[in-house]
Write an enzyme that holds these catalytic residues in place. Structure first.
Site, PDB file in Angstrom:
ATOM      1  N   TYR A 160       0.919  -1.348   0.019  1.00 37.96           N
ATOM      2  CA  TYR A 160       0.099  -0.138  -0.031  1.00 37.96           C
ATOM      3  C   TYR A 160       0.684   1.198   0.003  1.00 37.96           C
ATOM      4  O   TYR A 160       0.211   2.326  -0.008  1.00 37.96           O
ATOM      5  CB  TYR A 160      -1.033  -0.054   1.143  1.00 37.96           C
ATOM      6  N   HIS A 187      -4.607   6.264  -1.234  1.00 40.90           N
ATOM      7  CA  HIS A 187      -5.516   6.186  -0.002  1.00 40.90           C
ATOM      8  C   HIS A 187      -4.261   6.169   1.087  1.00 40.90           C
ATOM      9  O   HIS A 187      -4.888   6.354   1.899  1.00 40.90           O
ATOM     10  CB  HIS A 187      -5.973   4.799   0.172  1.00 40.90           C
ATOM     11  N   TYR A 195      -5.982  -1.338   9.166  1.00 42.25           N
ATOM     12  CA  TYR A 195      -6.291  -0.870   7.908  1.00 42.25           C
ATOM     13  C   TYR A 195      -7.526   0.178   7.930  1.00 42.25           C
ATOM     14  O   TYR A 195      -7.898   0.453   8.956  1.00 42.25           O
ATOM     15  CB  TYR A 195      -6.901  -2.295   7.217  1.00 42.25           C
ATOM     16  N   ASN A 243     -10.464   1.068   7.083  1.00 39.59           N
ATOM     17  CA  ASN A 243     -11.759   0.732   7.296  1.00 39.59           C
ATOM     18  C   ASN A 243     -12.025   0.721   8.955  1.00 39.59           C
ATOM     19  O   ASN A 243     -12.997   1.097   9.429  1.00 39.59           O
ATOM     20  CB  ASN A 243     -12.609  -0.569   6.768  1.00 39.59           C
ATOM     21  N   ASN A 297     -14.048   5.774   4.212  1.00 43.09           N
ATOM     22  CA  ASN A 297     -14.448   4.678   5.237  1.00 43.09           C
ATOM     23  C   ASN A 297     -13.562   4.997   6.706  1.00 43.09           C
ATOM     24  O   ASN A 297     -13.817   4.519   7.720  1.00 43.09           O
ATOM     25  CB  ASN A 297     -13.878   3.455   4.858  1.00 43.09           C
TER      26      ASN A 297
END
Length: 217
Positions: free
Chosen positions: A15, A20, A90, A92, A138
């Protein structure tokens, strides 16, 4: 005053430098990032600095200083420490990490600044705001759920919307080399905004200038 800065992102090498994870990219680029001492806690990583250290580092790194070149003054009502948090739950579930830190340090939602990517802002734009909607993000949704309010500070980096409908694929894709170069220009302005916000007794005074500002082409 702001006491906890939460950099939202997804944990893991896959990531790194994705859209994001722009907040983590920003933290890594801070001129004083090397001075931060991180420890694993609160389902993430946390670092603690004093406002005095921040003022001195900002001066040393030429982010901001007084006209005579000395560090900016630290307000009398400043907290003893400012905390930088990178949740590793993470995106969310970011709130799970944030609420543990909030509860441990006995903070209020108004002491929290969340840094995140923003689809509704074009690349090259920064936005500093108080409260507001979640925009389908989120990480913000999780934060609001644990704090029981949307009344917390946000520093938003514009990433724009893709021309295709695959939003999830877009935010999890990496910035191109050209986009990364543009981001470094954005980060240079975000450094200044972050320091000002953390050393301000009333961050709302920054909204008029920084509520939605284009800082790079």
């Amino acid at each position: 005053m702001i006491q906890l800065v939460a950099f939202l992102g997804n944990y893991g090498k896959e990531y790194e430098k994705t859209r994001h994870n722009v907040a983590w990219f920003f933290e890594d680029s801070l001129p004083f990032a090397g001075k931060l001492s991180w420890q694993r806690k609160f389902k993430g990583q946390i670092a603690s600095i004093t406002p005095q250290e921040l003022s001195e580092w900002a001066c040393d790194c030429k982010i901001c200083s007084k006209k005579d070149g000395t560090p900016v003054l630290v307000p009398e009502q400043s907290p003893e420490h400012i905390y930088f948090l990178k949740p590793e739950t993470y995106m969310n579930l970011s709130g799970e990490s944030i609420i543990e830190a909030v509860n441990f340090y006995k903070l209020k939602p108004e002491n929290v600044l969340v840094i995140h990517d923003e689809l509704e802002l074009l690349p090259g734009f920064l936005s500093f705001k108080w409260s507001g909607g979640l925009g389908g993000h989120n990480g913000l949704r999780s934060t609001k759920a644990v704090l029981n309010t949307a009344d917390f500070w946000r520093l938003r980096f514009g990433i724009g919307r893709p021309e295709h409908p695959d939003i999830a694929g877009y935010v999890l894709s990496r910035f191109t080399k050209e986009e990364q170069e543009r981001l470094l220009n954005v980060f240079a302005q975000a450094d200044l905004l972050l320091v000002k916000a953390l050393l301000s007794p009333d961050p709302s005074k920054l909204i008029q200038e920084w509520g939605k500002k284009k800082v790079s082409e």
